[in-house]
Design an enzyme around this catalytic site. Structure first.
Site, short mmCIF file in Angstrom:
data_model
loop_
_atom_site.label_atom_id
_atom_site.label_comp_id
_atom_site.label_asym_id
_atom_site.label_seq_id
_atom_site.Cartn_x
_atom_site.Cartn_y
_atom_site.Cartn_z
N GLY A 256 13.57 40.26 57.81
CA GLY A 256 13.65 39.50 56.57
C GLY A 256 12.37 39.58 55.78
O GLY A 256 11.48 40.36 56.09
N ASN A 257 12.28 38.79 54.71
CA ASN A 257 11.04 38.72 53.95
C ASN A 257 10.84 37.32 53.40
O ASN A 257 11.69 36.45 53.57
CB ASN A 257 11.02 39.78 52.84
CG ASN A 257 12.11 39.54 51.81
OD1 ASN A 257 12.13 38.52 51.12
ND2 ASN A 257 13.04 40.47 51.72
N ARG A 258 9.74 37.10 52.73
CA ARG A 258 9.32 35.75 52.35
C ARG A 258 9.96 35.20 51.08
O ARG A 258 9.65 34.09 50.67
CB ARG A 258 7.80 35.72 52.16
CG ARG A 258 7.04 35.94 53.44
CD ARG A 258 5.55 35.78 53.18
NE ARG A 258 4.79 36.12 54.37
CZ ARG A 258 4.65 35.31 55.41
NH1 ARG A 258 5.20 34.11 55.40
NH2 ARG A 258 3.96 35.69 56.46
N SER A 259 10.83 35.96 50.44
CA SER A 259 11.42 35.48 49.19
C SER A 259 12.29 34.24 49.44
O SER A 259 13.19 34.26 50.27
CB SER A 259 12.26 36.59 48.56
OG SER A 259 13.02 36.08 47.50
#
Ligand code: C5P
Length: 251
Positions: A45-48
């Site tokens: 995943g990512n931090r958005s």
């Protein structure tokens, strides 16, 4: 001079200050990072956080647009906004394509994974099996795909999360993705971008207009982005008509 000024009745001050409306337009927004499963428990995943995309959807709805948001965030949406819940880049692409032909404005605020695990295991990977080797494969670039099939009258807005060379990277992305506007933020700056309630962006248009939006809450940035959309549509009147009778648009 600091004296309060009186305007005669009927002076057109209000309309100039009011946000420009979007009544009759269909706006499609995509928000938050995707999650690409490796197995039932773990994902890439990512931090958005989706806060910026959701602020844009809510602001567009407040201005009278018919709004659909494709999001991986289980966040409440404003009344009248259609929310399509997705998780992966593939699901996001499918949902976006189901609505993009009918959309007058598409805002791609989501951080889509560029790579996903090539294999999705059915069972949780166990430690006993040793350190796994994870092979990745590219995901489709949804924005570039929409840029290629953009119809006249459609305004396409991309985002660029950068950690360096904001202006150069955003300019390159405008051309590469076929977008009308790129909203670039330096996600390495304090209080900017991912997970924060505030953002600071550079909005670049294909016709060379740049707007620097200083550190503001994400709703204010949403207003600036939608103002840029309105001016872009006014500068390049494509067909100017809202997309009323497009086949399949009335979903
Ligand atoms: O190339 P980069 O990921 O920096 O481009 C950012 C823009 O492209 C964003 O608007 C993002 O939502 C979009 N994008 C996409 N599909 C991908 C990767 C990025 O739509 N697979």
């Amino acid at each position: 001079d600091l004296m309060p000024r009186e305007f005669p009745a009927g002076t057109a001050v209000e309309p100039l200050l009011a946000p420009q409306h979007l009544a009759g337009l269909r706006v499609l927004v995509r928000a938050r990072g995707t999650r690409e499963p490796l197995e039932p428990v773990r994902f890439l995943g990512n931090r958005s956080s989706g806060k910026q995309g959701h602020a844009i959807a809510d602001e567009a709805a407040a201005r009278g647009a018919k709004v659909t948001i494709v999001t991986t965030a289980g966040r409440p949406v404003a009344a009248g906004v259609e929310a399509l819940a997705v998780e992966t880049a593939a699901e996001m692409e499918q949902a976006v394509l189901s609505r993009s032909d009918a959309a007058d404005v598409v805002v791609m605020a989501a951080a889509v994974a560029d790579f996903r695990p090539a294999v999705r295991h059915d069972q949780k990977i166990k430690k006993a099996g040793g350190t796994p080797e994870i092979v990745l494969e590219p995901t489709p670039d949804i924005l570039a795909g929409l840029g290629r099939r953009k119809r006249p009258g459609q305004t396409l807005v991309g985002f660029a999360a950068e950690t360096e060379d904001l202006r150069a990277n955003a300019g390159a992305k405008l051309a590469a993705k076929g977008a009308d506007l790129i909203v670039a933020n330096d996600v390495s700056a304090p209080s900017v971008g991912f997970e924060h309630d505030t953002n600071q962006v550079l909005i670049m248009s294909g016709s060379g207009i740049e707007r620097d939006i200083p550190l503001s809450d994400k709703r204010a940035v949403a207003r600036a982005v939608l103002d840029a959309v309105v001016s872009s549509r006014a500068t390049h009147p494509p067909d100017l008509l809202p997309n009323d009778n497009h086949p399949g648009s009335d979903t």
